[in-house]
Design a protein around this motif. Structure first.
Motif, PDB file in Angstrom:
ATOM      1  N   ALA A  46      48.349  52.138  44.956  1.00  0.00           N
ATOM      2  CA  ALA A  46      49.918  51.944  45.200  1.00  0.00           C
ATOM      3  C   ALA A  46      50.279  50.537  45.761  1.00  0.00           C
ATOM      4  N   LEU A  47      49.136  50.041  46.567  1.00  0.00           N
ATOM      5  CA  LEU A  47      49.529  48.533  47.186  1.00  0.00           C
ATOM      6  C   LEU A  47      49.735  47.778  46.163  1.00  0.00           C
ATOM      7  N   LEU A  48      49.293  47.537  44.846  1.00  0.00           N
ATOM      8  CA  LEU A  48      49.096  46.752  43.942  1.00  0.00           C
ATOM      9  C   LEU A  48      50.364  47.320  42.748  1.00  0.00           C
ATOM     10  N   GLY A  49      50.794  48.391  42.950  1.00  0.00           N
ATOM     11  CA  GLY A  49      51.624  49.026  41.998  1.00  0.00           C
ATOM     12  C   GLY A  49      50.978  49.192  40.589  1.00  0.00           C
ATOM     13  N   MET A  50      49.901  50.038  40.730  1.00  0.00           N
ATOM     14  CA  MET A  50      49.272  50.410  39.481  1.00  0.00           C
ATOM     15  C   MET A  50      48.975  51.752  39.851  1.00  0.00           C
ATOM     16  N   ASP A  51      48.436  52.644  38.812  1.00  0.00           N
ATOM     17  CA  ASP A  51      48.208  53.991  38.919  1.00  0.00           C
ATOM     18  C   ASP A  51      46.799  54.391  38.929  1.00  0.00           C
ATOM     19  N   ALA A  52      45.720  53.447  39.023  1.00  0.00           N
ATOM     20  CA  ALA A  52      44.461  53.935  39.075  1.00  0.00           C
ATOM     21  C   ALA A  52      43.622  52.777  39.843  1.00  0.00           C
ATOM     22  N   ALA A  53      42.561  53.314  40.544  1.00  0.00           N
ATOM     23  CA  ALA A  53      41.817  52.338  41.282  1.00  0.00           C
ATOM     24  C   ALA A  53      40.236  52.772  41.128  1.00  0.00           C
ATOM     25  N   VAL A  54      39.187  52.092  41.048  1.00  0.00           N
ATOM     26  CA  VAL A  54      37.845  52.722  41.367  1.00  0.00           C
ATOM     27  C   VAL A  54      37.116  51.748  42.179  1.00  0.00           C
ATOM     28  N   TYR A  55      36.282  52.407  43.218  1.00  0.00           N
ATOM     29  CA  TYR A  55      35.880  51.642  44.337  1.00  0.00           C
ATOM     30  C   TYR A  55      34.514  51.428  44.028  1.00  0.00           C
ATOM     31  N   CYS A  56      33.922  50.097  44.104  1.00  0.00           N
ATOM     32  CA  CYS A  56      32.848  49.594  43.775  1.00  0.00           C
ATOM     33  C   CYS A  56      32.046  49.057  44.931  1.00  0.00           C
ATOM     34  N   PRO A  57      30.754  48.671  44.670  1.00  0.00           N
ATOM     35  CA  PRO A  57      29.863  48.114  45.730  1.00  0.00           C
ATOM     36  C   PRO A  57      30.218  46.487  45.930  1.00  0.00           C
ATOM     37  N   SER A  58      30.489  45.961  44.911  1.00  0.00           N
ATOM     38  CA  SER A  58      30.972  44.399  44.819  1.00  0.00           C
ATOM     39  C   SER A  58      31.944  43.976  44.188  1.00  0.00           C
ATOM     40  N   LYS A 190      52.168  44.657  37.530  1.00  0.00           N
ATOM     41  CA  LYS A 190      52.964  44.868  36.298  1.00  0.00           C
ATOM     42  C   LYS A 190      52.561  43.627  35.364  1.00  0.00           C
ATOM     43  N   TYR A 191      51.887  42.596  35.988  1.00  0.00           N
ATOM     44  CA  TYR A 191      51.396  41.400  35.283  1.00  0.00           C
ATOM     45  C   TYR A 191      49.966  41.600  34.596  1.00  0.00           C
ATOM     46  N   PHE A 192      49.014  42.538  34.959  1.00  0.00           N
ATOM     47  CA  PHE A 192      47.802  42.702  34.741  1.00  0.00           C
ATOM     48  C   PHE A 192      47.339  44.012  34.170  1.00  0.00           C
ATOM     49  N   ASP A 193      46.143  44.212  33.483  1.00  0.00           N
ATOM     50  CA  ASP A 193      45.586  45.407  32.995  1.00  0.00           C
ATOM     51  C   ASP A 193      44.559  45.751  33.849  1.00  0.00           C
ATOM     52  N   LEU A 211      38.640  48.067  41.708  1.00  0.00           N
ATOM     53  CA  LEU A 211      38.988  47.725  40.550  1.00  0.00           C
ATOM     54  C   LEU A 211      40.079  48.499  40.446  1.00  0.00           C
ATOM     55  N   VAL A 212      41.656  47.821  40.541  1.00  0.00           N
ATOM     56  CA  VAL A 212      42.644  48.615  40.172  1.00  0.00           C
ATOM     57  C   VAL A 212      43.143  48.194  38.950  1.00  0.00           C
ATOM     58  N   CYS A 213      43.426  49.436  37.973  1.00  0.00           N
ATOM     59  CA  CYS A 213      43.795  49.314  36.691  1.00  0.00           C
ATOM     60  C   CYS A 213      44.666  50.236  36.201  1.00  0.00           C
ATOM     61  N   LYS A 214      44.920  49.996  34.849  1.00  0.00           N
ATOM     62  CA  LYS A 214      45.998  50.937  34.228  1.00  0.00           C
ATOM     63  C   LYS A 214      45.356  52.539  34.100  1.00  0.00           C
ATOM     64  N   LYS A 215      45.992  53.513  34.280  1.00  0.00           N
ATOM     65  CA  LYS A 215      45.679  54.980  34.329  1.00  0.00           C
ATOM     66  C   LYS A 215      44.754  55.017  32.860  1.00  0.00           C
ATOM     67  N   GLU A 216      45.205  54.664  31.832  1.00  0.00           N
ATOM     68  CA  GLU A 216      44.592  55.130  30.674  1.00  0.00           C
ATOM     69  C   GLU A 216      42.935  54.172  30.647  1.00  0.00           C
ATOM     70  N   LEU A 217      42.967  53.370  31.351  1.00  0.00           N
ATOM     71  CA  LEU A 217      41.657  52.559  31.462  1.00  0.00           C
ATOM     72  C   LEU A 217      40.430  53.368  32.609  1.00  0.00           C
TER      73      LEU A 217
END
Ligand SMILES: *Cc1c(COP(=O)(O)O)cnc(C)c1O
Length: 341
Positions: A46-58, A190-193, A211-217
């Motif tokens: 939500a913060l970055l205006g995208m619809d998916a995010a994945v939490y990672c160690p680094s 809006k400007y990144f995948d 990693l914040v990304c498009k839902k399909e990714l």
């Protein structure tokens, strides 16, 4: 009192952050059942205006996954020649994604449409790898935290997309850039995948990147996180620190920038300092005089409990952060004044 300016990764959780961590509700995140990780991911998307995010160690993992999901083997990634993804991730792009890189000079690490254009390969020529991604870094660590404005990003993104290229952002210190430009984080999506942000740099969490990304990714990103060994279980204890950091430590980043600017200004007055790169955010990089070496200076600093790192043949780097206050700033300046070269 030890003054540690080696990196903004040296911070320890504040008592309030630790409290938030201890109280986190957790579950098995590989099963998608950790409510705190799920909250952190939703918050970042939500913060970055995208619809998916994945939490990672680094942050290295989020960058590596970002490039992996946007490329095919034998593709080419365009980036600045000192980009973290190329220079400081252990050769990961070659190993993980089987891609080559096209390295650009940049203007203090910022690449432009003008520079990118002639470096896109002709897909009809079998000699040439297929250009598939433009990767930006904001702020640019190798260039003392220089930053892009949103307008610069927009121009690059529009051009890249018109040429069928994907956009990745290494936003390890994106919030430092935003603190200076005043641009809105929510516009970035809006400007990144894919966008990688670090919670463990200026934001002060002990561990973690997103990693914040498009839902399909997202499914591919989760698969790659597993393949890279980054699937964690009750990670909510760590994610809680990230949520706390986003809620409480973004607005104070300007303090770090002000202290870095003071350090840069004081250093530039000293006889053993040859030059200081412009200080735009929280990173100070300077060259020592020809009469000395970074090792000699670092040893003297270390003897007086000020820690920094070598960052080039004649260069030293200092990074300000949450655990570096005004008292430490005064001490660092006093110590710098006593260095002999
Ligand atoms: C620190 C950093 C990363 C990620 O580093 P990790 O130590 O793997 O979390 C990525 N990009 C930049 C520009 C960085 O400074």
């Amino acid at each position: 009192m030890i003054v540690d300016l080696r990196s903004d990764t040296v911070t320890k959780p504040t008592p309030a952050m630790l409290q938030a961590m201890m109280q986190a509700e957790v579950g098995d995140d590989v099963f998608g059942e950790d409510p705190t990780v799920n909250n952190l991911e939703a918050k970042c998307a939500a913060l970055l205006g995208m619809d998916a995010a994945v939490y990672c160690p680094s942050g290295t993992m989020t960058n590596q996954i970002g490039i992996k999901i946007l490329t095919q083997p034998y593709n080419e990634v365009i980036c600045y020649k000192g980009a973290h993804i190329y220079k400081y991730e252990g050769g990961g792009l070659a190993g993980n994604s089987l891609v080559s890189v096209r390295l650009l000079e940049g203007d203090r690490g910022r690449i432009s449409v003008k520079e990118i254009e002639p470096n896109i390969n002709n897909t009809n020529d079998a000699h040439l790898p297929v250009t598939s991604v433009v990767a930006l870094e904001n702020t640019v660590v190798r260039e003392a935290g220089s930053y892009y404005t949103l307008d610069q990003v927009k121009a690059i993104s529009a051009f890249a997309r018109a040429h069928g290229l994907k956009m990745h952002l290494d936003g390890a210190r994106l919030f430092n850039a935003l603190a200076e430009t005043g641009d809105q984080a929510v516009e970035y999506g809006k400007y990144f995948d894919s966008i990688s942000i670090c919670l463990s740099k200026g934001l002060g969490a002990p561990v973690g990147s997103v990693l914040v990304c498009k839902k399909e990714l997202e499914p591919k990103a989760r698969r790659m996180r597993k393949a890279f060994g980054g699937g964690m279980r009750q990670a909510g204890f760590l994610a809680a620190a990230g949520i706390y950091a986003l809620d409480n430590h973004i607005t104070r980043l300007k303090e770090d920038h002000a202290r870095a600017k003071t350090l840069g200004k004081e250093l530039s007055k000293l006889p053993w300092v040859k030059s200081v790169m412009p200080v735009d955010t929280n990173i100070v990089i300077f060259s020592v005089a020809d009469s000395t070496t970074p090792e000699k200076v670092l040893a003297q600093l270390d003897g007086r409990q000020v820690k920094a790192i070598r960052f080039g043949p004649q260069e030293i780097r200092l990074v300000t952060h949450l655990d570096f206050d005004d008292r430490m700033l005064d001490k660092a300046i006093q110590v710098f004044k006593r260095i002999s070269a």
